[in-house]
Design a protein around this motif. Structure first.
Motif, PDB file in Angstrom:
ATOM      1  N   MET A  86       0.842  -1.193   0.000  1.00  0.00           N
ATOM      2  CA  MET A  86       0.000   0.000   0.000  1.00  0.00           C
ATOM      3  C   MET A  86       0.877   1.243   0.000  1.00  0.00           C
ATOM      4  O   MET A  86       1.893   1.280   0.654  1.00  0.00           O
ATOM      5  N   MET A  87       0.424   2.231  -0.732  1.00  0.00           N
ATOM      6  CA  MET A  87       1.125   3.505  -0.798  1.00  0.00           C
ATOM      7  C   MET A  87       0.210   4.604  -0.261  1.00  0.00           C
ATOM      8  O   MET A  87      -0.909   4.772  -0.736  1.00  0.00           O
ATOM      9  N   THR A  88       0.687   5.348   0.740  1.00  0.00           N
ATOM     10  CA  THR A  88      -0.076   6.474   1.266  1.00  0.00           C
ATOM     11  C   THR A  88      -0.036   7.597   0.243  1.00  0.00           C
ATOM     12  O   THR A  88       1.023   7.933  -0.291  1.00  0.00           O
ATOM     13  N   VAL A  89      -1.216   8.198  -0.041  1.00  0.00           N
ATOM     14  CA  VAL A  89      -1.284   9.214  -1.088  1.00  0.00           C
ATOM     15  C   VAL A  89      -1.734  10.587  -0.602  1.00  0.00           C
ATOM     16  O   VAL A  89      -1.441  11.590  -1.248  1.00  0.00           O
ATOM     17  N   CYS A  90      -2.484  10.649   0.507  1.00  0.00           N
ATOM     18  CA  CYS A  90      -2.939  11.951   1.009  1.00  0.00           C
ATOM     19  C   CYS A  90      -3.590  11.771   2.370  1.00  0.00           C
ATOM     20  O   CYS A  90      -3.790  10.646   2.833  1.00  0.00           O
ATOM     21  N   ASP A  91      -3.934  12.889   2.991  1.00  0.00           N
ATOM     22  CA  ASP A  91      -4.695  12.863   4.230  1.00  0.00           C
ATOM     23  C   ASP A  91      -6.156  12.567   3.906  1.00  0.00           C
ATOM     24  O   ASP A  91      -6.663  13.004   2.868  1.00  0.00           O
ATOM     25  N   SER A  92      -6.835  11.867   4.796  1.00  0.00           N
ATOM     26  CA  SER A  92      -8.267  11.578   4.612  1.00  0.00           C
ATOM     27  C   SER A  92      -9.072  12.865   4.446  1.00  0.00           C
ATOM     28  O   SER A  92     -10.040  12.908   3.693  1.00  0.00           O
ATOM     29  N   GLU A  93      -8.656  13.924   5.155  1.00  0.00           N
ATOM     30  CA  GLU A  93      -9.362  15.209   5.089  1.00  0.00           C
ATOM     31  C   GLU A  93      -9.294  15.847   3.705  1.00  0.00           C
ATOM     32  O   GLU A  93     -10.083  16.731   3.389  1.00  0.00           O
ATOM     33  N   ASP A  94      -8.351  15.402   2.866  1.00  0.00           N
ATOM     34  CA  ASP A  94      -8.190  15.974   1.525  1.00  0.00           C
ATOM     35  C   ASP A  94      -9.219  15.450   0.531  1.00  0.00           C
ATOM     36  O   ASP A  94      -9.249  15.899  -0.616  1.00  0.00           O
ATOM     37  N   LEU A  95     -10.045  14.482   0.946  1.00  0.00           N
ATOM     38  CA  LEU A  95     -11.012  13.884   0.024  1.00  0.00           C
ATOM     39  C   LEU A  95     -12.348  13.691   0.736  1.00  0.00           C
ATOM     40  O   LEU A  95     -12.676  12.614   1.202  1.00  0.00           O
ATOM     41  N   ARG A  96     -13.095  14.755   0.800  1.00  0.00           N
ATOM     42  CA  ARG A  96     -14.409  14.747   1.446  1.00  0.00           C
ATOM     43  C   ARG A  96     -15.464  14.191   0.471  1.00  0.00           C
ATOM     44  O   ARG A  96     -15.231  14.175  -0.740  1.00  0.00           O
ATOM     45  N   PRO A  97     -16.616  13.757   0.990  1.00  0.00           N
ATOM     46  CA  PRO A  97     -17.681  13.281   0.099  1.00  0.00           C
ATOM     47  C   PRO A  97     -17.992  14.299  -1.000  1.00  0.00           C
ATOM     48  O   PRO A  97     -18.081  15.496  -0.743  1.00  0.00           O
ATOM     49  N   GLY A  98     -18.091  13.792  -2.228  1.00  0.00           N
ATOM     50  CA  GLY A  98     -18.357  14.640  -3.384  1.00  0.00           C
ATOM     51  C   GLY A  98     -17.109  15.179  -4.058  1.00  0.00           C
ATOM     52  O   GLY A  98     -17.202  15.820  -5.102  1.00  0.00           O
ATOM     53  N   GLN A  99     -15.935  14.902  -3.481  1.00  0.00           N
ATOM     54  CA  GLN A  99     -14.698  15.426  -4.051  1.00  0.00           C
ATOM     55  C   GLN A  99     -13.933  14.338  -4.815  1.00  0.00           C
ATOM     56  O   GLN A  99     -14.171  13.149  -4.651  1.00  0.00           O
ATOM     57  N   ARG A 100     -12.985  14.805  -5.619  1.00  0.00           N
ATOM     58  CA  ARG A 100     -12.037  13.920  -6.302  1.00  0.00           C
ATOM     59  C   ARG A 100     -10.650  14.512  -6.147  1.00  0.00           C
ATOM     60  O   ARG A 100     -10.505  15.705  -5.908  1.00  0.00           O
ATOM     61  N   LYS A 101      -9.646  13.676  -6.301  1.00  0.00           N
ATOM     62  CA  LYS A 101      -8.266  14.136  -6.133  1.00  0.00           C
ATOM     63  C   LYS A 101      -7.371  13.352  -7.077  1.00  0.00           C
ATOM     64  O   LYS A 101      -7.454  12.126  -7.153  1.00  0.00           O
ATOM     65  N   LEU A 102      -6.507  14.058  -7.787  1.00  0.00           N
ATOM     66  CA  LEU A 102      -5.524  13.441  -8.667  1.00  0.00           C
ATOM     67  C   LEU A 102      -4.237  13.241  -7.886  1.00  0.00           C
ATOM     68  O   LEU A 102      -3.742  14.174  -7.251  1.00  0.00           O
ATOM     69  N   VAL A 103      -3.716  12.023  -7.892  1.00  0.00           N
ATOM     70  CA  VAL A 103      -2.475  11.715  -7.185  1.00  0.00           C
ATOM     71  C   VAL A 103      -1.535  10.973  -8.129  1.00  0.00           C
ATOM     72  O   VAL A 103      -1.963  10.428  -9.149  1.00  0.00           O
ATOM     73  N   PHE A 104      -0.261  10.961  -7.783  1.00  0.00           N
ATOM     74  CA  PHE A 104       0.740  10.258  -8.580  1.00  0.00           C
ATOM     75  C   PHE A 104       1.448   9.254  -7.692  1.00  0.00           C
ATOM     76  O   PHE A 104       1.960   9.607  -6.636  1.00  0.00           O
ATOM     77  N   VAL A 105       1.443   7.976  -8.121  1.00  0.00           N
ATOM     78  CA  VAL A 105       2.026   6.892  -7.342  1.00  0.00           C
ATOM     79  C   VAL A 105       2.887   6.041  -8.264  1.00  0.00           C
ATOM     80  O   VAL A 105       2.386   5.507  -9.255  1.00  0.00           O
ATOM     81  N   ASP A 106       4.172   5.923  -7.947  1.00  0.00           N
ATOM     82  CA  ASP A 106       5.086   5.114  -8.754  1.00  0.00           C
ATOM     83  C   ASP A 106       4.976   5.419 -10.245  1.00  0.00           C
ATOM     84  O   ASP A 106       4.914   4.519 -11.076  1.00  0.00           O
ATOM     85  N   GLY A 107       4.912   6.693 -10.586  1.00  0.00           N
ATOM     86  CA  GLY A 107       4.854   7.099 -11.982  1.00  0.00           C
ATOM     87  C   GLY A 107       3.477   6.974 -12.618  1.00  0.00           C
ATOM     88  O   GLY A 107       3.322   7.250 -13.803  1.00  0.00           O
ATOM     89  N   ARG A 108       2.478   6.550 -11.860  1.00  0.00           N
ATOM     90  CA  ARG A 108       1.114   6.423 -12.379  1.00  0.00           C
ATOM     91  C   ARG A 108       0.276   7.598 -11.914  1.00  0.00           C
ATOM     92  O   ARG A 108       0.398   8.051 -10.784  1.00  0.00           O
ATOM     93  N   SER A 109      -0.606   8.036 -12.783  1.00  0.00           N
ATOM     94  CA  SER A 109      -1.565   9.084 -12.460  1.00  0.00           C
ATOM     95  C   SER A 109      -2.883   8.389 -12.107  1.00  0.00           C
ATOM     96  O   SER A 109      -3.421   7.628 -12.909  1.00  0.00           O
ATOM     97  N   ILE A 110      -3.402   8.648 -10.899  1.00  0.00           N
ATOM     98  CA  ILE A 110      -4.579   7.964 -10.383  1.00  0.00           C
ATOM     99  C   ILE A 110      -5.558   9.008  -9.858  1.00  0.00           C
ATOM    100  O   ILE A 110      -5.153   9.983  -9.226  1.00  0.00           O
ATOM    101  N   VAL A 111      -6.850   8.788 -10.118  1.00  0.00           N
ATOM    102  CA  VAL A 111      -7.884   9.686  -9.627  1.00  0.00           C
ATOM    103  C   VAL A 111      -8.642   8.992  -8.501  1.00  0.00           C
ATOM    104  O   VAL A 111      -9.123   7.876  -8.667  1.00  0.00           O
ATOM    105  N   LEU A 112      -8.720   9.674  -7.351  1.00  0.00           N
ATOM    106  CA  LEU A 112      -9.498   9.169  -6.219  1.00  0.00           C
ATOM    107  C   LEU A 112     -10.832   9.906  -6.178  1.00  0.00           C
ATOM    108  O   LEU A 112     -10.891  11.103  -6.455  1.00  0.00           O
TER     109      LEU A 112
END
Length: 99
Positions: A1-27
């Motif tokens: 598992m890779m930690t990507v952000c704080d839980s507070e950074d993704l509230r209900p109704g939100q999305r977040k773009l993160v980068f993990v091991d060279g991959r672009s992932i949308v939460l």
């Protein structure tokens, strides 16, 4: 598992773009349920991060293809699928299973 952000950074109704091991992932946080998908549309590689979300269906902004963020699958028998990742909330952080 890779930690990507704080839980507070993704509230209900939100999305977040993160980068993990060279991959672009949308939460996504859809009504308190966390989902993560690859940011590249399997049709032509377009970014999905800004796509219109209707419930759990995400529309690719490039050509309008729709993907269920829970499964990564398109509706119907087309076979196109975007990669999905399990998301875990651990000690106030969000982590993604990349394997």
């Amino acid at each position: 598992m890779m930690t990507v952000c704080d839980s507070e950074d993704l509230r209900p109704g939100q999305r977040k773009l993160v980068f993990v091991d060279g991959r672009s992932i949308v939460l996504f946080n859809i009504e308190g349920t966390l989902h993560a998908i690859d940011n590249a549309c399997p049709h032509n590689g377009a970014s999905l991060a800004s796509g219109q979300l209707d419930g759990c269906m995400l529309r690719c902004p490039a050509h309008g293809l729709r993907f269920d963020v829970r499964t990564g699958c398109m509706p119907g028998p087309s076979g196109l699928r975007v990669a999905t990742f399990n998301v875990h909330a651990v000690d106030g952080k969000l982590a993604i299973d990349i394997d």
